[in-house]
Design a protein around this motif. Structure first.
Motif, PDB file in Angstrom:
ATOM      1  N   ARG A 112       9.155  45.862  69.009  1.00  0.00           N
ATOM      2  CA  ARG A 112       9.254  46.621  67.996  1.00  0.00           C
ATOM      3  C   ARG A 112      10.165  47.747  69.218  1.00  0.00           C
ATOM      4  O   ARG A 112      10.249  48.142  69.694  1.00  0.00           O
ATOM      5  CB  ARG A 112       7.920  47.174  67.304  1.00  0.00           C
ATOM      6  CG  ARG A 112       7.312  46.384  66.885  1.00  0.00           C
ATOM      7  CD  ARG A 112       8.211  45.707  65.494  1.00  0.00           C
ATOM      8  NE  ARG A 112       6.774  45.717  64.435  1.00  0.00           N
ATOM      9  CZ  ARG A 112       6.083  44.364  64.660  1.00  0.00           C
ATOM     10  NH1 ARG A 112       6.664  43.303  65.547  1.00  0.00           N
ATOM     11  NH2 ARG A 112       5.487  44.087  63.556  1.00  0.00           N
ATOM     12  N   ASN A 210       0.419  47.113  74.899  1.00  0.00           N
ATOM     13  CA  ASN A 210       0.991  47.447  73.844  1.00  0.00           C
ATOM     14  C   ASN A 210      -0.013  46.224  72.639  1.00  0.00           C
ATOM     15  O   ASN A 210      -0.101  44.922  72.552  1.00  0.00           O
ATOM     16  CB  ASN A 210       2.000  46.402  73.200  1.00  0.00           C
ATOM     17  CG  ASN A 210       2.352  46.541  71.635  1.00  0.00           C
ATOM     18  OD1 ASN A 210       1.114  47.661  70.954  1.00  0.00           O
ATOM     19  ND2 ASN A 210       3.713  46.517  71.023  1.00  0.00           N
ATOM     20  N   PRO A 211      -1.660  46.650  73.341  1.00  0.00           N
ATOM     21  CA  PRO A 211      -3.098  45.627  72.673  1.00  0.00           C
ATOM     22  C   PRO A 211      -3.083  45.524  70.824  1.00  0.00           C
ATOM     23  O   PRO A 211      -2.546  46.695  70.369  1.00  0.00           O
ATOM     24  CB  PRO A 211      -3.677  46.418  72.654  1.00  0.00           C
ATOM     25  CG  PRO A 211      -3.600  47.745  72.978  1.00  0.00           C
ATOM     26  CD  PRO A 211      -1.905  47.648  73.010  1.00  0.00           C
ATOM     27  N   TYR A 213      -3.727  46.532  67.633  1.00  0.00           N
ATOM     28  CA  TYR A 213      -4.536  47.777  67.067  1.00  0.00           C
ATOM     29  C   TYR A 213      -4.480  47.844  65.453  1.00  0.00           C
ATOM     30  O   TYR A 213      -4.876  48.807  65.403  1.00  0.00           O
ATOM     31  CB  TYR A 213      -3.294  48.870  67.694  1.00  0.00           C
ATOM     32  CG  TYR A 213      -2.409  49.145  67.671  1.00  0.00           C
ATOM     33  CD1 TYR A 213      -1.838  49.771  65.797  1.00  0.00           C
ATOM     34  CD2 TYR A 213      -1.363  49.156  67.979  1.00  0.00           C
ATOM     35  CE1 TYR A 213       0.161  49.564  66.339  1.00  0.00           C
ATOM     36  CE2 TYR A 213       0.134  49.843  68.475  1.00  0.00           C
ATOM     37  CZ  TYR A 213       0.253  49.883  67.184  1.00  0.00           C
ATOM     38  OH  TYR A 213       1.346  49.835  67.268  1.00  0.00           O
TER      39      TYR A 213
HETATM   40  N1  GLN Z   1       3.753  48.126  65.605  1.00  0.00           N
HETATM   41  C1  GLN Z   1       3.193  46.438  64.972  1.00  0.00           C
HETATM   42  C2  GLN Z   1       2.982  46.252  63.725  1.00  0.00           C
HETATM   43  O1  GLN Z   1       2.960  47.232  63.167  1.00  0.00           O
HETATM   44  C3  GLN Z   1       1.314  46.280  65.554  1.00  0.00           C
HETATM   45  C4  GLN Z   1       1.463  46.038  67.644  1.00  0.00           C
HETATM   46  C5  GLN Z   1       0.287  45.659  67.718  1.00  0.00           C
HETATM   47  O2  GLN Z   1      -1.126  45.557  67.270  1.00  0.00           O
HETATM   48  N2  GLN Z   1       0.060  46.226  68.494  1.00  0.00           N
HETATM   49  O3  GLN Z   1       3.460  45.554  62.988  1.00  0.00           O
END
Ligand code: GLN
Length: 306
Positions: A112, A210-211, A213
């Motif tokens: 992303r 970038n775990p 989350y």
């Molecule tokens: N940015 C991602 C999303 O919102 C999530 C990435 C993550 O969990 N590290 O789809």
């Protein structure tokens, strides 16, 4: 985006006799528009470019050129995949990250734009004279590791992931960008693979992650394209989304040198919880919190106190 039923989809793509480049484009555009794609014209052209092996200029300049049967078969296959909601990046096989073409496949998260902020944060922390040992935890496609290797030519990088499929894609990306000799890929859970290497203990300058989350119950609210096609392993951050931050704040201390930094992407509203957790451990100093274009606290840099 709306899911199309298979019958109406096939009707849109039905051929009457020979198919020309112009009619391939018209049919593709009709299909993707019907599926509700907001960027249907461009997406049709990208998919046709990939399937037919020609540029969009050719498609427009030679509308009457006949498309051979096997090329039309593969074009239809790509168009149908897209109409069913599969992300364009998985179909085309790449996503740009920090100006690098990164290979992506199902099984790795599509990089992303927000994740590029992790790189910007690392640049603000690191000085040219630093001898750099870096770790990328949960590397996925390898986008962060590859960008670190390219942007810090003296750095040595260790990248971990618990998914074999991810390690395979990340390694292939390292070869693609000729940085395979400076990245070591290790299969395993978070920092567990590093425990085998005693000389790494307290020797790491920068750790990035970038775990996953997203709180588990929110997975069902994500866009369908994400929910149905991207790996939940890379998204699911446990009940409150913070599971991996809690672990990393503890486990990273074994490997970071005093003054070394942990730089992590985070989800909306998570910064204050991560700061509280860090304060509880009293070994962390919060160096910076960086916001994304939407004004959301997106990246945190924590320094291991000396
Ligand atoms: N940015 C991602 C999303 O919102 C999530 C990435 C993550 O969990 N590290 O789809």
């Amino acid at each position: 985006m709306i899911a199309l039923d298979i019958k109406s989809t096939l009707r849109v793509l039905q051929e009457e006799g020979l198919i020309t480049q112009a009619s391939a484009y018209r049919k593709g555009l009709a299909l993707l528009s019907k599926a509700g794609m907001s960027n249907a014209a461009n997406e049709t052209l990208w998919l046709l470019e990939s399937a037919l092996g020609i540029s969009r200029l050719d498609i427009h300049a030679k509308p009457d050129t006949v498309v051979d049967h096997s090329s039309w078969t593969s074009a239809k296959d790509l168009l149908l995949r897209r109409a069913s909601g599969e992300p364009l990046q998985y179909i085309l096989g790449t996503q740009e990250f920090r100006g690098l073409e990164i290979e992506v496949r199902s099984g790795v998260l599509i990089p992303r734009p927000e994740t590029e902020l992790v790189m910007e944060e690392v640049h603000s922390l690191v000085f040219p004279q630093d001898r750099l040992n870096m770790v990328d935890v949960g590397t996925g496609s390898g986008c962060l590791s590859i960008a670190l290797a390219v942007e810090f030519p003296d750095a040595k990088i260790l990248a971990t992931d618990c998914s074999e499929a991810a390690i395979e894609v990340a390694r292939s990306n390292a070869y693609r960008h000729l940085v395979q000799d400076r990245i070591t890929f290790l299969l395993g859970d978070l920092l567990a693979p590093l425990k085998q290497v005693p000389e790494l203990h307290s020797g790491i300058s920068v750790m990035v992650a970038n775990p996953p989350y997203i709180p588990t119950r929110d997975l069902a609210t994500l866009q369908r394209e994400v929910q149905d096609f991207e790996p939940h392993l890379a998204l699911d951050g446990g009940a409150d989304g913070l599971t991996f931050y809690r672990r990393l704040l503890r486990e990273a201390l074994l490997f970071l040198r005093p003054g070394g930094c942990l730089v992590m992407e985070m989800g909306e509203g998570q910064a204050s919880h991560i700061c509280e957790e860090a304060a509880r451990l009293s070994t962390w100093h919060i160096r910076n919190i960086r916001q994304d274009d939407a004004g959301i606290d997106r990246v945190i840099a924590l320094e291991r106190k000396g």
